[in-house]
Motif scaffolding. Structure first.
Motif, mmCIF file in Angstrom:
data_model
loop_
_atom_site.group_PDB
_atom_site.id
_atom_site.type_symbol
_atom_site.label_atom_id
_atom_site.label_comp_id
_atom_site.label_asym_id
_atom_site.label_seq_id
_atom_site.Cartn_x
_atom_site.Cartn_y
_atom_site.Cartn_z
ATOM 1 N N ALA A 181 0.828 -1.204 0.000
ATOM 2 C CA ALA A 181 0.000 0.000 0.000
ATOM 3 C C ALA A 181 0.864 1.257 0.000
ATOM 4 O O ALA A 181 0.567 2.234 -0.713
ATOM 5 N N HIS A 182 1.938 1.257 0.782
ATOM 6 C CA HIS A 182 2.837 2.413 0.788
ATOM 7 C C HIS A 182 3.483 2.606 -0.587
ATOM 8 O O HIS A 182 3.612 3.744 -1.064
ATOM 9 N N MET A 183 3.876 1.500 -1.209
ATOM 10 C CA MET A 183 4.486 1.594 -2.533
ATOM 11 C C MET A 183 3.498 2.165 -3.552
ATOM 12 O O MET A 183 3.857 3.029 -4.370
ATOM 13 N N LEU A 184 2.239 1.709 -3.502
ATOM 14 C CA LEU A 184 1.233 2.223 -4.431
ATOM 15 C C LEU A 184 0.958 3.699 -4.181
ATOM 16 O O LEU A 184 0.750 4.473 -5.124
ATOM 17 N N GLU A 185 0.949 4.097 -2.917
ATOM 18 C CA GLU A 185 0.777 5.523 -2.601
ATOM 19 C C GLU A 185 1.910 6.350 -3.192
ATOM 20 O O GLU A 185 1.674 7.409 -3.792
ATOM 21 N N ASP A 186 3.143 5.858 -3.006
ATOM 22 C CA ASP A 186 4.297 6.592 -3.535
ATOM 23 C C ASP A 186 4.239 6.704 -5.060
ATOM 24 O O ASP A 186 4.546 7.756 -5.632
ATOM 25 N N GLU A 187 3.835 5.618 -5.714
ATOM 26 C CA GLU A 187 3.762 5.645 -7.174
ATOM 27 C C GLU A 187 2.634 6.550 -7.661
ATOM 28 O O GLU A 187 2.790 7.263 -8.659
ATOM 29 N N SER A 188 1.502 6.541 -6.967
ATOM 30 C CA SER A 188 0.384 7.383 -7.398
ATOM 31 C C SER A 188 0.689 8.863 -7.226
ATOM 32 O O SER A 188 0.065 9.706 -7.883
ATOM 33 N N ALA A 189 1.649 9.193 -6.366
ATOM 34 C CA ALA A 189 2.001 10.604 -6.161
ATOM 35 C C ALA A 189 2.862 11.158 -7.278
ATOM 36 O O ALA A 189 3.001 12.384 -7.409
ATOM 37 N N VAL A 190 3.439 10.281 -8.100
ATOM 38 C CA VAL A 190 4.321 10.758 -9.179
ATOM 39 C C VAL A 190 3.968 10.149 -10.526
ATOM 40 O O VAL A 190 4.615 10.474 -11.529
ATOM 41 N N THR A 191 2.978 9.274 -10.581
ATOM 42 C CA THR A 191 2.692 8.568 -11.829
ATOM 43 C C THR A 191 2.151 9.502 -12.895
ATOM 44 O O THR A 191 1.479 10.503 -12.595
ATOM 45 N N ALA A 192 2.455 9.169 -14.125
ATOM 46 C CA ALA A 192 1.925 9.919 -15.262
ATOM 47 C C ALA A 192 0.549 9.388 -15.628
ATOM 48 O O ALA A 192 0.207 8.243 -15.299
ATOM 49 N N PRO A 193 -0.284 10.199 -16.286
ATOM 50 C CA PRO A 193 -1.643 9.744 -16.604
ATOM 51 C C PRO A 193 -1.680 8.437 -17.393
ATOM 52 O O PRO A 193 -2.555 7.618 -17.188
ATOM 53 N N GLY A 194 -0.728 8.229 -18.274
ATOM 54 C CA GLY A 194 -0.749 7.022 -19.081
ATOM 55 C C GLY A 194 -0.451 5.751 -18.319
ATOM 56 O O GLY A 194 -0.749 4.658 -18.802
ATOM 57 N N THR A 195 0.138 5.869 -17.133
ATOM 58 C CA THR A 195 0.480 4.684 -16.336
ATOM 59 C C THR A 195 -0.436 4.510 -15.127
ATOM 60 O O THR A 195 -0.198 3.619 -14.310
ATOM 61 N N ALA A 196 -1.456 5.345 -15.014
ATOM 62 C CA ALA A 196 -2.362 5.243 -13.859
ATOM 63 C C ALA A 196 -3.076 3.901 -13.834
ATOM 64 O O ALA A 196 -3.312 3.332 -12.753
ATOM 65 N N ASP A 197 -3.424 3.359 -14.998
ATOM 66 C CA ASP A 197 -4.106 2.063 -15.047
ATOM 67 C C ASP A 197 -3.232 0.944 -14.498
ATOM 68 O O ASP A 197 -3.737 -0.004 -13.884
ATOM 69 N N MET A 198 -1.927 1.037 -14.695
ATOM 70 C CA MET A 198 -1.021 0.015 -14.172
ATOM 71 C C MET A 198 -0.996 0.052 -12.644
ATOM 72 O O MET A 198 -1.006 -0.987 -11.988
ATOM 73 N N VAL A 199 -0.982 1.259 -12.079
ATOM 74 C CA VAL A 199 -1.022 1.382 -10.624
ATOM 75 C C VAL A 199 -2.348 0.855 -10.083
ATOM 76 O O VAL A 199 -2.402 0.165 -9.051
ATOM 77 N N ALA A 200 -3.448 1.167 -10.784
ATOM 78 C CA ALA A 200 -4.761 0.677 -10.359
ATOM 79 C C ALA A 200 -4.813 -0.849 -10.415
ATOM 80 O O ALA A 200 -5.398 -1.489 -9.526
ATOM 81 N N ALA A 201 -4.207 -1.449 -11.440
ATOM 82 C CA ALA A 201 -4.190 -2.917 -11.541
ATOM 83 C C ALA A 201 -3.401 -3.528 -10.385
ATOM 84 O O ALA A 201 -3.798 -4.558 -9.821
ATOM 85 N N SER A 202 -2.300 -2.898 -10.003
ATOM 86 C CA SER A 202 -1.526 -3.392 -8.860
ATOM 87 C C SER A 202 -2.346 -3.302 -7.583
ATOM 88 O O SER A 202 -2.294 -4.198 -6.731
ATOM 89 N N GLY A 203 -3.116 -2.210 -7.448
ATOM 90 C CA GLY A 203 -3.986 -2.075 -6.282
ATOM 91 C C GLY A 203 -5.053 -3.155 -6.238
ATOM 92 O O GLY A 203 -5.356 -3.694 -5.164
ATOM 93 N N ARG A 204 -5.630 -3.495 -7.390
ATOM 94 C CA ARG A 204 -6.632 -4.566 -7.433
ATOM 95 C C ARG A 204 -6.020 -5.910 -7.047
ATOM 96 O O ARG A 204 -6.639 -6.719 -6.349
ATOM 97 N N ALA A 205 -4.802 -6.159 -7.522
ATOM 98 C CA ALA A 205 -4.138 -7.416 -7.171
ATOM 99 C C ALA A 205 -3.886 -7.493 -5.666
ATOM 100 O O ALA A 205 -4.085 -8.548 -5.042
ATOM 101 N N ALA A 206 -3.452 -6.367 -5.063
ATOM 102 C CA ALA A 206 -3.249 -6.348 -3.614
ATOM 103 C C ALA A 206 -4.567 -6.548 -2.870
ATOM 104 O O ALA A 206 -4.612 -7.201 -1.816
ATOM 105 N N GLU A 207 -5.655 -6.002 -3.422
ATOM 106 C CA GLU A 207 -6.964 -6.184 -2.799
ATOM 107 C C GLU A 207 -7.381 -7.650 -2.808
ATOM 108 O O GLU A 207 -7.910 -8.173 -1.817
ATOM 109 N N LEU A 208 -7.137 -8.341 -3.924
ATOM 110 C CA LEU A 208 -7.447 -9.772 -4.006
ATOM 111 C C LEU A 208 -6.617 -10.568 -3.001
ATOM 112 O O LEU A 208 -7.109 -11.507 -2.364
ATOM 113 N N GLN A 209 -5.353 -10.199 -2.854
ATOM 114 C CA GLN A 209 -4.509 -10.876 -1.878
ATOM 115 C C GLN A 209 -5.044 -10.666 -0.462
ATOM 116 O O GLN A 209 -5.061 -11.603 0.357
ATOM 117 N N SER A 210 -5.500 -9.454 -0.171
ATOM 118 C CA SER A 210 -6.076 -9.175 1.146
ATOM 119 C C SER A 210 -7.334 -10.002 1.384
ATOM 120 O O SER A 210 -7.542 -10.554 2.481
#
Length: 257
Positions: A181-210
């Motif tokens: 979660a900390h890593m995703l927060e850090d990435e979302s603070a600097v991510t470019a619009p074109g890579t936002a979907d990749m960060v969102a996909a990582s968040g969904r994967a972490a949610e499934l793991q939880s």
């Protein structure tokens, strides 16, 4: 656009070749060569220059479309600032809550067991059995306890150890999810619009793991509840068996009279 770039490369090669030729020619031939360069210069400023201006205009239009319509720069910066504000406001004190020590055991053998319970490390689970026995006692031998009682003690100990192991593994999984979660927060603070979907996909994967971890804990709770029901039912069975033995004993005494 590619053709224009190739054409510019050819013109550049031609100009370079002309410079080399100019250096090799005698001084009397320089005037005619300079006329050739004049023609090339007019060509660059005319047709090629217009093409370059058109290309630059198209690129600027595309850039303005992306920055003002598709990915507004102001809104992207606003989102980044919001993430940084949330991190600055909550991460520090939330980390203090997660790292809060709640150890309360007083006796040395119990402190050792408690350290495993709160270790957040599944690698310490193999050390659980001896420390558990030191705190809660060994299983009585067959000479001092009935078989049915020893069986219930054994399965109750097994269920308790399983619950402890599951809780330790769950704590470790939770710590890993917090790191993600900390890593995703850090990435979302600097991510470019074109890579936002990749960060969102990582968040969904972490949610499934939880969710998978939660399901394992629910299964463990169900096993513990089943074990508690079985224990209470076993006590009732023993009570009935004792009553039956008592009745047979009374009937035997009455028959003997």
């Amino acid at each position: 656009m590619n053709r224009s770039l190739k054409f510019l490369q050819r013109v550049g090669l031609l100009v370079g070749s002309g410079v080399v030729v100019l250096c090799l020619l005698p001084a009397t031939a320089h005037a005619g060569v300079f006329d050739i360069f004049g023609v090339i210069d007019n060509l660059l400023q005319g047709q090629i220059g217009g093409t370059l201006t058109l290309i630059n205009g198209i690129q600027n239009s595309v850039r303005n479309l992306e920055e003002q319509v598709l990915y507004p720069v102001a809104l992207v910066n606003q989102a980044h600032n919001y993430v940084n504000t949330v991190k600055a406001s909550y991460r520090s004190w939330m980390g203090q809550v997660f790292d809060l020590r709640i150890n309360s055991a007083q006796m040395p053998q119990n402190q050792s067991l408690e350290n495993i319970l709160l270790s957040n490390a599944s690698g310490s689970i193999p050390n659980l059995a001896p420390l558990y026995s030191n705190s809660y006692g060994e299983l009585p031998d067959a000479m001092t306890s009935p078989l049915a009682t020893r069986q219930m003690m054994d399965i109750d100990d097994a269920n308790a150890k399983d619950a402890v192991a599951q809780s330790v593994a769950s704590d470790q999984a939770t710590a890993n999810l917090i790191s993600i979660a900390h890593m995703l927060e850090d990435e979302s603070a600097v991510t470019a619009p074109g890579t936002a979907d990749m960060v969102a996909a990582s968040g969904r994967a972490a949610e499934l793991q939880s969710l998978a971890t939660q399901h394992r804990l629910l299964a463990s709770m169900l096993r513990e509840e089943a074990g508690a029901l079985a224990h209470r039912n076993a006590i009732r069975k023993q009570s009935v068996q004792q009553t039956q033995r008592f009745n047979r004993g009374v009937q035997g005494l009455m028959t003997s009279r």
